[in-house]
Design a protein around this motif. Sequence first.
Motif, PDB file in Angstrom:
ATOM      1  N   MET A 156       0.824  -1.190   0.000  1.00  0.00           N
ATOM      2  CA  MET A 156       0.000   0.000   0.000  1.00  0.00           C
ATOM      3  C   MET A 156       0.874   1.262   0.000  1.00  0.00           C
ATOM      4  SD  MET A 156      -3.132   1.050   2.368  1.00  0.00           S
ATOM      5  CE  MET A 156      -3.417   2.727   2.800  1.00  0.00           C
ATOM      6  N   LYS A 157       1.970   1.237   0.761  1.00  0.00           N
ATOM      7  CA  LYS A 157       2.842   2.410   0.810  1.00  0.00           C
ATOM      8  C   LYS A 157       3.449   2.695  -0.552  1.00  0.00           C
ATOM      9  CE  LYS A 157       3.954   2.320   5.684  1.00  0.00           C
ATOM     10  NZ  LYS A 157       4.991   2.307   6.691  1.00  0.00           N
ATOM     11  N   LEU A 158       3.799   1.649  -1.293  1.00  0.00           N
ATOM     12  CA  LEU A 158       4.358   1.840  -2.625  1.00  0.00           C
ATOM     13  C   LEU A 158       3.332   2.482  -3.548  1.00  0.00           C
ATOM     14  CD1 LEU A 158       6.683   1.477  -4.585  1.00  0.00           C
ATOM     15  CD2 LEU A 158       5.862  -0.824  -5.041  1.00  0.00           C
ATOM     16  N   THR A 159       2.078   2.031  -3.471  1.00  0.00           N
ATOM     17  CA  THR A 159       1.018   2.608  -4.288  1.00  0.00           C
ATOM     18  C   THR A 159       0.803   4.067  -3.928  1.00  0.00           C
ATOM     19  OG1 THR A 159      -0.035   0.449  -4.400  1.00  0.00           O
ATOM     20  CG2 THR A 159      -1.381   2.351  -5.003  1.00  0.00           C
ATOM     21  N   LEU A 160       0.806   4.376  -2.641  1.00  0.00           N
ATOM     22  CA  LEU A 160       0.635   5.760  -2.197  1.00  0.00           C
ATOM     23  C   LEU A 160       1.784   6.621  -2.698  1.00  0.00           C
ATOM     24  CD1 LEU A 160      -0.864   7.893  -0.583  1.00  0.00           C
ATOM     25  CD2 LEU A 160       0.384   7.125   1.432  1.00  0.00           C
ATOM     26  N   LEU A 161       2.991   6.102  -2.612  1.00  0.00           N
ATOM     27  CA  LEU A 161       4.144   6.843  -3.100  1.00  0.00           C
ATOM     28  C   LEU A 161       4.022   7.114  -4.596  1.00  0.00           C
ATOM     29  CD1 LEU A 161       6.902   8.095  -2.524  1.00  0.00           C
ATOM     30  CD2 LEU A 161       7.904   5.842  -2.918  1.00  0.00           C
ATOM     31  N   LEU A 162       3.574   6.130  -5.346  1.00  0.00           N
ATOM     32  CA  LEU A 162       3.373   6.299  -6.781  1.00  0.00           C
ATOM     33  C   LEU A 162       2.321   7.363  -7.055  1.00  0.00           C
ATOM     34  CD1 LEU A 162       3.923   5.454  -9.698  1.00  0.00           C
ATOM     35  CD2 LEU A 162       2.221   3.663  -9.406  1.00  0.00           C
ATOM     36  N   LEU A 163       1.217   7.325  -6.314  1.00  0.00           N
ATOM     37  CA  LEU A 163       0.166   8.322  -6.496  1.00  0.00           C
ATOM     38  C   LEU A 163       0.666   9.723  -6.172  1.00  0.00           C
ATOM     39  CD1 LEU A 163      -2.922   6.476  -4.989  1.00  0.00           C
ATOM     40  CD2 LEU A 163      -2.550   7.078  -7.384  1.00  0.00           C
ATOM     41  N   LEU A 164       1.432   9.842  -5.106  1.00  0.00           N
ATOM     42  CA  LEU A 164       1.940  11.157  -4.727  1.00  0.00           C
ATOM     43  C   LEU A 164       2.956  11.661  -5.740  1.00  0.00           C
ATOM     44  CD1 LEU A 164       2.308  10.699  -0.868  1.00  0.00           C
ATOM     45  CD2 LEU A 164       0.512  11.919  -2.101  1.00  0.00           C
ATOM     46  N   THR A 165       3.716  10.767  -6.328  1.00  0.00           N
ATOM     47  CA  THR A 165       4.665  11.151  -7.368  1.00  0.00           C
ATOM     48  C   THR A 165       3.929  11.661  -8.603  1.00  0.00           C
ATOM     49  OG1 THR A 165       6.226   9.514  -6.562  1.00  0.00           O
ATOM     50  CG2 THR A 165       6.583  10.333  -8.787  1.00  0.00           C
ATOM     51  N   LEU A 166       2.831  11.005  -8.930  1.00  0.00           N
ATOM     52  CA  LEU A 166       2.043  11.430 -10.078  1.00  0.00           C
ATOM     53  C   LEU A 166       1.467  12.825  -9.892  1.00  0.00           C
ATOM     54  CD1 LEU A 166       0.078   8.167 -10.910  1.00  0.00           C
ATOM     55  CD2 LEU A 166       1.947   9.192 -12.225  1.00  0.00           C
ATOM     56  N   LEU A 167       1.334  13.241  -8.647  1.00  0.00           N
ATOM     57  CA  LEU A 167       0.766  14.552  -8.359  1.00  0.00           C
ATOM     58  C   LEU A 167       1.651  15.674  -8.884  1.00  0.00           C
ATOM     59  CD1 LEU A 167      -1.537  16.032  -6.924  1.00  0.00           C
ATOM     60  CD2 LEU A 167      -0.075  16.108  -4.917  1.00  0.00           C
ATOM     61  N   GLY A 168       2.899  15.369  -9.196  1.00  0.00           N
ATOM     62  CA  GLY A 168       3.852  16.370  -9.640  1.00  0.00           C
ATOM     63  C   GLY A 168       3.296  17.363 -10.638  1.00  0.00           C
ATOM     64  N   GLY A 169       2.507  16.941 -11.596  1.00  0.00           N
ATOM     65  CA  GLY A 169       1.932  17.842 -12.582  1.00  0.00           C
ATOM     66  C   GLY A 169       0.433  17.653 -12.668  1.00  0.00           C
ATOM     67  N   ALA A 170      -0.188  17.437 -11.551  1.00  0.00           N
ATOM     68  CA  ALA A 170      -1.598  17.063 -11.541  1.00  0.00           C
ATOM     69  C   ALA A 170      -2.521  18.213 -11.917  1.00  0.00           C
ATOM     70  CB  ALA A 170      -1.985  16.540 -10.168  1.00  0.00           C
ATOM     71  N   THR A 171      -3.473  17.902 -12.754  1.00  0.00           N
ATOM     72  CA  THR A 171      -4.555  18.819 -13.047  1.00  0.00           C
ATOM     73  C   THR A 171      -5.668  18.544 -12.046  1.00  0.00           C
ATOM     74  OG1 THR A 171      -5.654  17.256 -14.515  1.00  0.00           O
ATOM     75  CG2 THR A 171      -4.012  18.727 -15.517  1.00  0.00           C
ATOM     76  N   VAL A 172      -6.756  19.284 -12.144  1.00  0.00           N
ATOM     77  CA  VAL A 172      -7.891  19.034 -11.255  1.00  0.00           C
ATOM     78  C   VAL A 172      -8.388  17.608 -11.457  1.00  0.00           C
ATOM     79  CG1 VAL A 172     -10.240  19.735 -10.654  1.00  0.00           C
ATOM     80  CG2 VAL A 172      -8.542  21.470 -11.206  1.00  0.00           C
ATOM     81  N   ALA A 173      -8.499  17.185 -12.707  1.00  0.00           N
ATOM     82  CA  ALA A 173      -8.986  15.830 -12.995  1.00  0.00           C
ATOM     83  C   ALA A 173      -8.028  14.788 -12.432  1.00  0.00           C
ATOM     84  CB  ALA A 173      -9.168  15.637 -14.497  1.00  0.00           C
ATOM     85  N   GLN A 174      -6.736  15.007 -12.584  1.00  0.00           N
ATOM     86  CA  GLN A 174      -5.765  14.056 -12.050  1.00  0.00           C
ATOM     87  C   GLN A 174      -5.810  14.027 -10.526  1.00  0.00           C
ATOM     88  OE1 GLN A 174      -2.442  15.814 -14.047  1.00  0.00           O
ATOM     89  NE2 GLN A 174      -2.299  14.155 -15.540  1.00  0.00           N
ATOM     90  N   SER A 175      -5.989  15.187  -9.920  1.00  0.00           N
ATOM     91  CA  SER A 175      -6.098  15.244  -8.463  1.00  0.00           C
ATOM     92  C   SER A 175      -7.301  14.449  -7.994  1.00  0.00           C
ATOM     93  CB  SER A 175      -6.214  16.691  -7.980  1.00  0.00           C
ATOM     94  OG  SER A 175      -5.017  17.384  -8.225  1.00  0.00           O
TER      95      SER A 175
END
Length: 135
Positions: free
Chosen positions: A1-20
Motif C-alpha cells: 500500500m505504501k508503494l502505491t501511495l508513493l506512486l500516487l503522490l509522485t504522479l501529483l507532480g503535474g496534476a490537473t484538477v482531474a488528475q487530483s
Amino acid sequence: MKLTLLLLLTLLGGATVAQSRVILDSLDKRYQECLSLHSGQYNCAQQYYRSMDSLLRRSYSRLCNQLDSNGRQSLQLEQLDWEERKTAYFELLDARVDKQHKTTLSGLDDRVISTDNKAAYLRNRVLQLARLDAH
C-alpha cells in the motif's frame, strides 16, 4: 500500500484538477476498503488522514513553486488563513470527541469519525489548490 501511495503522490507532480480527483478517488477507495474489514478502523482513519496531509503538503509546495513572488505571497496569506480555520475546526472536533468520550462506551468510534472529518477537510483543500493550479 505504501508503494502505491508513493506512486500516487509522485504522479501529483503535474496534476490537473482531474488528475487530483483520480488520486483522491484512489485514496478514498483504499480507505473504504480498509474500513470494510471491520478491524482497526481507527488505524484506517489515521492512515487516510496522513495520506491527505501528505498530499496537501505536496500540492501546496508544488503550487508555490510554480508561482511568481506576488502569486506565492498571495497563496501564503491564503494558506495562513486556511490554517487558522483548520485549527479552529480541528479544536472543535477534538472537543466534541472529548465530550462524547465521557458519555459513550465507544470513544474510539468517535475518534474514527473525528479523524475522518479532519481528513475530509484536508481533502477539500487539496481540491481547492488543484483548482487554483488550473488557473
